[in-house]
Design a protein around this motif. Structure first.
Motif, mmCIF file in Angstrom:
data_model
loop_
_atom_site.group_PDB
_atom_site.id
_atom_site.type_symbol
_atom_site.label_atom_id
_atom_site.label_comp_id
_atom_site.label_asym_id
_atom_site.label_seq_id
_atom_site.Cartn_x
_atom_site.Cartn_y
_atom_site.Cartn_z
ATOM 1 N N SER A 116 -10.905 29.136 3.305
ATOM 2 C CA SER A 116 -9.986 28.789 2.217
ATOM 3 C C SER A 116 -8.544 29.218 2.518
ATOM 4 C CB SER A 116 -10.462 29.403 0.900
ATOM 5 O OG SER A 116 -10.501 30.809 1.069
ATOM 6 N N LEU B 20 -16.071 22.620 7.241
ATOM 7 C CA LEU B 20 -15.046 22.973 6.258
ATOM 8 C C LEU B 20 -14.280 24.200 6.773
ATOM 9 C CD1 LEU B 20 -16.943 22.570 2.854
ATOM 10 C CD2 LEU B 20 -15.512 20.918 4.070
ATOM 11 N N ASN C 219 -20.329 16.561 1.217
ATOM 12 C CA ASN C 219 -20.196 17.898 1.807
ATOM 13 C C ASN C 219 -21.241 18.809 1.216
ATOM 14 O OD1 ASN C 219 -18.956 20.422 0.430
ATOM 15 N ND2 ASN C 219 -17.974 18.689 -0.613
ATOM 16 N N GLY D 26 -21.029 22.153 1.453
ATOM 17 C CA GLY D 26 -20.471 23.499 1.359
ATOM 18 C C GLY D 26 -20.105 24.073 2.711
ATOM 19 N N LYS D 27 -20.656 23.494 3.768
ATOM 20 C CA LYS D 27 -20.306 23.965 5.116
ATOM 21 C C LYS D 27 -19.708 22.842 5.948
ATOM 22 C CE LYS D 27 -23.651 27.699 5.676
ATOM 23 N NZ LYS D 27 -24.970 28.033 6.216
ATOM 24 N N SER E 212 -7.003 13.687 -0.772
ATOM 25 C CA SER E 212 -7.944 14.691 -0.279
ATOM 26 C C SER E 212 -9.370 14.354 -0.710
ATOM 27 C CB SER E 212 -7.557 16.070 -0.817
ATOM 28 O OG SER E 212 -8.499 17.017 -0.374
ATOM 29 N N GLU F 255 -12.335 19.606 -1.825
ATOM 30 C CA GLU F 255 -11.503 20.736 -2.253
ATOM 31 C C GLU F 255 -11.607 21.862 -1.240
ATOM 32 O OE1 GLU F 255 -11.187 22.328 -6.164
ATOM 33 O OE2 GLU F 255 -11.862 20.420 -7.048
ATOM 34 N N ASN F 256 -10.851 21.691 -0.194
ATOM 35 C CA ASN F 256 -10.880 22.622 0.937
ATOM 36 C C ASN F 256 -9.655 22.281 1.767
ATOM 37 O OD1 ASN F 256 -11.829 22.957 4.046
ATOM 38 N ND2 ASN F 256 -12.919 24.444 2.760
#
Lengths: 788, 285
Positions: B178, B175, B66, B68-69, B85, B88-89
């Motif tokens: 949050s 992603l 990933n 970040g997007k 998982s 972490e999202n």
């Protein structure tokens, strides 16, 4: 034998010892038909059409493709009944000019491997001039319906009729008549191992050995030798480990006849392993019935008379050896079930259609008639505004022995006691409170009861009542103590998962004073085992168990005679225990092993007073005995989707003396699992043209472990007075009672909507359709009419 | 129940795989990943590919990454990879929730995420995820690669925009915010069976009101898709029983349901209504 009570001296009967057959099975050492190597493999080319004339069969050049034209002199399989206006119809082992169901074998491809045979079979083109198929039994009964067999006008192959004297007067004089229109959809028994066979020719003797997945090896030998026209002694049939049968494997597969014919023709070995698709399409079906049942009650809700019309779709041919009478005639004989009802009228018809042939499936008609009768009792309870439990209390048989309106004799049983035991154990008031609380939260719980009788262990007179040309019943056991002192029981039954190697050993062990582990129960080989009927109809423990006991009593008597001789003691002073014969009150003893040596190798010492050897034969042909049970299901119905979840299942059962409680419980558990499939999931579906829409296990849905709830079992042991071991059969009860209990529970859960679910399986689609058709308002959707 | 004969190719690199695929694709060549859908179909001889390009040895296709997007899922990533998982999202939790509904454990150990997308069974859970979250499918052949948006990718029952010489090398999922909320529900007859209807919902709350709603429905139509009518019924509303029922009703009305011998369109709409509402209920519990 003494009564079965604690400390009675019976050491092994009644104990939950582990199954002697399991170590091999759970360590991968089982030996199954498909494990055998073969020189040739076959693939059957099956009819793609339900009905029509075979115009031509085109095979690729150079391929070995056998059709009916090659099978000169091979007779048709023609099972026979001598009663009930039965019309014998013949089944060619490969379709001969005409096809009658999708999946019927039309040709057989022989090749060097399974893969090659399937490749060639793909290239064989069968052209059929189609005619209108008859799929539904009621449609096939319409006047002017096309004829499936010329021999059976109106497509009726058999017709059973029965009416008690004074029926009409009783009917007219009754207070209330309640009717149920029940529909049971078609099923396949789906044994874990599908069918398969391996036929090997022995050039030195000219004999053929057929290894196949059968429940009745001797009957396969008789049938195949008859159809092919050669000496039965030239055929050896072996049933090795068999991965479940449930009745599907007690009927003669035409494919086995073809394999034996090929082995003789090729003078070689030839094998066939059925795949799941073939099994679902052509491996015998069951339970496709329409039943109309009406009950006439007096003003106290006492059942006075039953009237029923049974229409059983028997498929395209009549199965061997039971014939297609097995479903309609069992339904006719046993419809009154566990209830005291003196007047009975029945019309039971077997209807031929262009569908896969019907064969027995665990429970045969009883899951269907129990479901129908138990729906009737619940509807009657509702009509009389009494509790479903109360109507059963008022009608269950409680004076025994009891002779039914059909003349069946019910031996000692506990119909009312098992009902009360189940009612207490499930705690009905607590459930009703929980049901109410759940309803307030929008959840729909229901409870359903089924009480039933399970006729088991019946011998030849019971089958003879059906007029069967092949009349099963008795069993023989040959029991030998060999010179080493070990024991071998050769049995005509053919267990395939029932645990008979253990339970028969327990019965024999107690009689001759040895431990079960020194006893080998040998079965499933016509060269070794005595002629016998195999394993089906909840019979083997009762009948082979009885024959084992008789043989063991004879061996016991001989052992005592030998011991008396060797120990110079009076026979009545000899006790057999712990592998020895002892003189009571002394420390003198002789081991069975020593006596066995003597019996074979030192016979001169007996001075002609004792026959040499240590082999005795027992045969047993009992009248039959009725097990009984009360099943209770608690279900939750999701009214939005129609999904039914079985939350809990409880059984109170009486199967007479229990030989091995663990094995008995296992039988009940497995039967209930199949009953859950029957009630909710499993359905063979034909389209209008006779094609099968459920030819894999994603579309045909046996339950998985996730669909099976916790099962709570309670036992009463009423020793049978008509079975010498005092044991009754219990192989089918689980699947007989479960569907009725579950369907009744669904109806209880949905009672406020006024829907009546009288069809199995009760799929979510059917439940939603019934709810949608209900005209009652649903609180779920704001009380709008018709939107439940 | 034996497949027709085929040639199995076992490339070690992506380039090699694409070259072989280019050669064999015109001769009825297919890509083999986990084989949990293709192999049964071959056993029934409903598919008789002459060539299989087995990508199980191809380096680099087993990665999840990933930036970040986007979460990128390679062609060899098995269903079981999502039992825990993977990021972490909220997306990681969403994939974990969905994964446990896919068939049975042994199938999840072997079958792949991208294989499901390439097979495009209408009942596939991963296809529903891809449609609902507007995933991007990355198709590669010897001439290069092209991204395909989910709305263009699914074209019918077991039909996609992939050309015959294209390998679905990777799938990219955005992603989630949050604070994203999601819910999933499916209906099947037995545990592990194909879903007869399934719904994945996802949205954010702003000032107690639903924003950026996504309502996906699978198993009910030839392709999984977002149901605009249901999303409109949620948008700007506070979550609650009446709103959820309205959205479920909108979805049930909007679908053009698949029918079969047992399952009427009317019943399929019942299921859509139920799974959408239940997915929405799960989103707030």
């Amino acid at each position: 034998m003494t009564a079965h009570t604690k400390g009675s001296g019976l050491k092994w009967v009644g104990r939950a010892i582990r199954r002697l057959e399991d170590p091999a099975l759970v360590t991968g050492q089982g030996r199954f038909t498909a494990d055998l190597p073969a020189m040739h493999w076959v693939r059957f080319v099956r009819s793609p059409n339900a009905s029509g004339k075979i115009a031509k069969i085109d095979a690729p050049n150079g391929a070995t493709v056998i059709t009916a034209a090659d099978l000169k002199g091979v007779k048709k399989i023609t099972p026979m009944l001598h009663k009930f206006n039965y019309k014998p119809v013949g089944q060619p082992v490969l379709a001969d000019g005409v096809v009658r169901f999708v999946g019927e074998p039309v040709a057989v491809v022989v090749a060097a491997s399974e893969e090659a045979a399937e490749d060639i079979a793909d290239l064989v083109e069968v052209t059929i001039d189609e005619t209108t198929p008859m799929i539904d039994a009621r449609a096939a009964l319409q006047s002017g319906a096309p004829q499936v067999h010329a021999e059976a006008p109106g497509n009726v192959i058999l017709e059973g009729k029965f009416k008690t004297p004074d029926f009409d007067a009783t009917w007219k004089g009754s207070y209330k008549i309640i009717t149920v229109e029940a529909r049971s959809r078609r099923q396949n028994a789906t044994p874990m191992e599908a069918r398969g066979g391996h036929a090997a020719y022995d050039a030195s003797t000219g004999r053929v050995t057929l290894t196949c997945t059968t429940q009745m090896p001797h009957l396969m030998r008789t049938a195949i030798a008859d159809v092919l026209g050669f000496a039965e002694s030239d055929l050896r049939v072996i049933a090795p480990d068999v991965g479940g049968g449930f009745g599907q494997k007690m009927s003669l597969a035409a494919e086995y006849v073809v394999l034996v014919w090929l082995a003789r023709k090729l003078k070689s070995s030839v094998a066939w392993t059925e795949d799941r698709r073939e099994n679902l399409i052509a491996g015998f079906h069951a339970r496709d019935q329409y039943i109309t049942l009406a009950g006439a009650f007096d003003k106290n809700a006492k059942l006075l008379a039953l009237k029923t019309d049974i229409v059983s779709n028997i498929g395209a041919y009549s199965c061997f050896p039971t014939t297609c009478g097995v479903e309609p005639l069992m339904a006719m004989a046993e419809m009154p079930g566990p209830y005291d009802v003196r007047h009975y009228e029945c019309l039971a018809r077997g209807v031929i259609t262009n569908t896969c042939t019907m064969a027995p499936y665990r429970g045969v008609s009883r899951p269907v008639i129990t479901f129908t009768l138990e729906r009737l009792m619940d509807k009657a309870a509702s009509a009389f505004a009494i509790d479903p439990i109360d109507i059963r209390r008022r009608n269950l048989i409680d004076k025994l022995p009891y002779t039914s309106a059909m003349g069946l004799v019910y031996d000692e049983a506990t119909y009312k006691q098992t009902l009360e035991m189940a009612v207490k154990a499930i705690d009905v008031p607590a459930f009703r409170a929980r049901q109410k609380a759940a309803r307030a939260q929008g959840r729909h719980l229901g409870i359903g009861f089924a009480t039933f009788s399970e006729r088991t262990g019946y011998g030849s007179p019971a089958f003879a009542a059906r007029g069967m040309e092949i009349t099963p019943g008795w069993e023989t056991v040959i029991l030998t103590v060999d010179p080493s002192g070990f024991v071998e029981a050769r049995i005509g039954s053919s267990p395939h998962g029932q645990g008979l190697r253990t339970t028969l050993a327990q019965i024999i062990a107690d009689e001759i004073g040895v431990t079960p582990d020194v006893i080998k129960v040998v079965h499933g080989d016509t060269d070794i085992a005595p002629y016998g009927w195999g394993t089906f109809a909840s019979r083997s423990l009762v009948i082979s168990g009885g024959a084992s006991l008789i043989a063991a009593q004879k061996v016991r008597a001989k052992l005592i005679k030998i011991a008396s001789h060797m120990l110079e003691a009076a026979p009545h002073d000899i006790m057999l225990e712990n592998g020895t014969a002892k003189v009571a009150g002394t420390d003198r003893f002789v081991s069975i092993a020593k006596m066995a040596r003597e019996a074979y190798h030192q016979t001169h010492r007996f001075k002609g007073e004792i026959e040499p050897g240590l082999t005795e034969t027992g045969s047993y042909d009992p009248p039959g005995t009725f097990s009984n049970a009360c099943h209770v299901a608690i279900v939750e119905v999701d009214v939005e989707t129609g999904r039914v979840t079985v939350e809990k299942f409880l059984v109170a059962e009486d199967a007479g003396r229990i030989i091995n409680p663990m094995i008995a419980d296992g039988q009940v558990h497995g039967g209930i699992a199949q009953g859950i499939g029957n009630a909710l999931l499993e359905e063979i579906i034909y389209d209008e043209s006779g094609g099968i829409l459920t030819a894999n296990l994603a579309d045909y849905m046996p339950p998985t472990a996730r669909e099976i709830p916790p099962i709570e079992l309670h036992h009463i042991e009423t020793p049978s007075t008509t079975s010498i071991t005092k044991a009754k059969g219990l192989g089918e009860g689980g699947c007989i009672g479960a569907p009725a209990a579950i369907i009744n529970a669904i109806n209880d859960a949905l009672s406020e909507y006024g829907v009546q679910i009288d069809e199995m399986p009760a799929t979510p689609q059917r439940i939603r359709a019934a709810l949608r058709a209900s005209s009652l308002p649903s609180p779920l959707w704001g009380g709008e009419k018709g939107t439940a | 129940m034996k497949p027709a004969a085929f040639v199995r190719h076992v490339p070690r690199t992506l380039d090699e795989a694409l070259k072989i695929l280019a050669q064999v694709a015109p001769q009825d060549g297919r890509v083999l990943a986990g084989g949990q859908s293709l192999v049964p179909i071959m056993a029934f001889r409903l598919a008789k590919p002459a060539h299989l390009v087995d990508i199980n040895e191809v380096e680099g296709l087993d990665r999840i990454s990933n930036d970040g997007k986007l979460l990128s899922i390679g062609a060899r990533v098995r269903h079981a990879a999502f039992h825990k998982s993977v990021v972490e999202n909220p997306l990681g939790l969403l994939l974990t929730e969905v994964a446990r509904h896919i068939a049975h454990y042994p199938i999840r150990v072997r079958g792949t995420f991208c294989g499901s997308l390439a097979h495009a069974d209408p009942a596939s859970e991963w296809c529903l995820v891809a449609a609902t979250l507007d995933a991007t499918m990355v198709a590669k052949n010897t001439r290069g690669e092209r991204p395909i948006a989910a709305k263009d990718y699914f074209q019918g029952i077991m039909s996609t925009a992939l050309a015959e010489d294209e390998l679905l090398a990777e799938a990219r999922l955005p992603l989630l915010a949050s604070d994203a909320k999601f819910g999933f529900n499916e209906f099947n007859r037995r545990a592990g069976d194909f879903a007869m209807a399934a719904s994945l919902v996802c949205y954010r709350l702003q000032g107690g009101k639903i924003v950026e709603p996504r309502v996906g429905v699978g198993g009910a139509e030839p392709c999984p898709r977002r149901i605009a009518e249901a999303e409109a019924a949620l948008n700007g509303k506070a979550p609650g029983d009446a709103v959820f029922r309205a959205a479920a009703e909108a979805a049930a009305s909007a679908v053009e349901p698949l029918e079969d011998h047992q399952t009427t369109g009317e019943y399929r709409r019942d299921l859509v209504r139920a799974v959408v509402r239940r997915a929405l209920e799960q989103s707030i519990t």
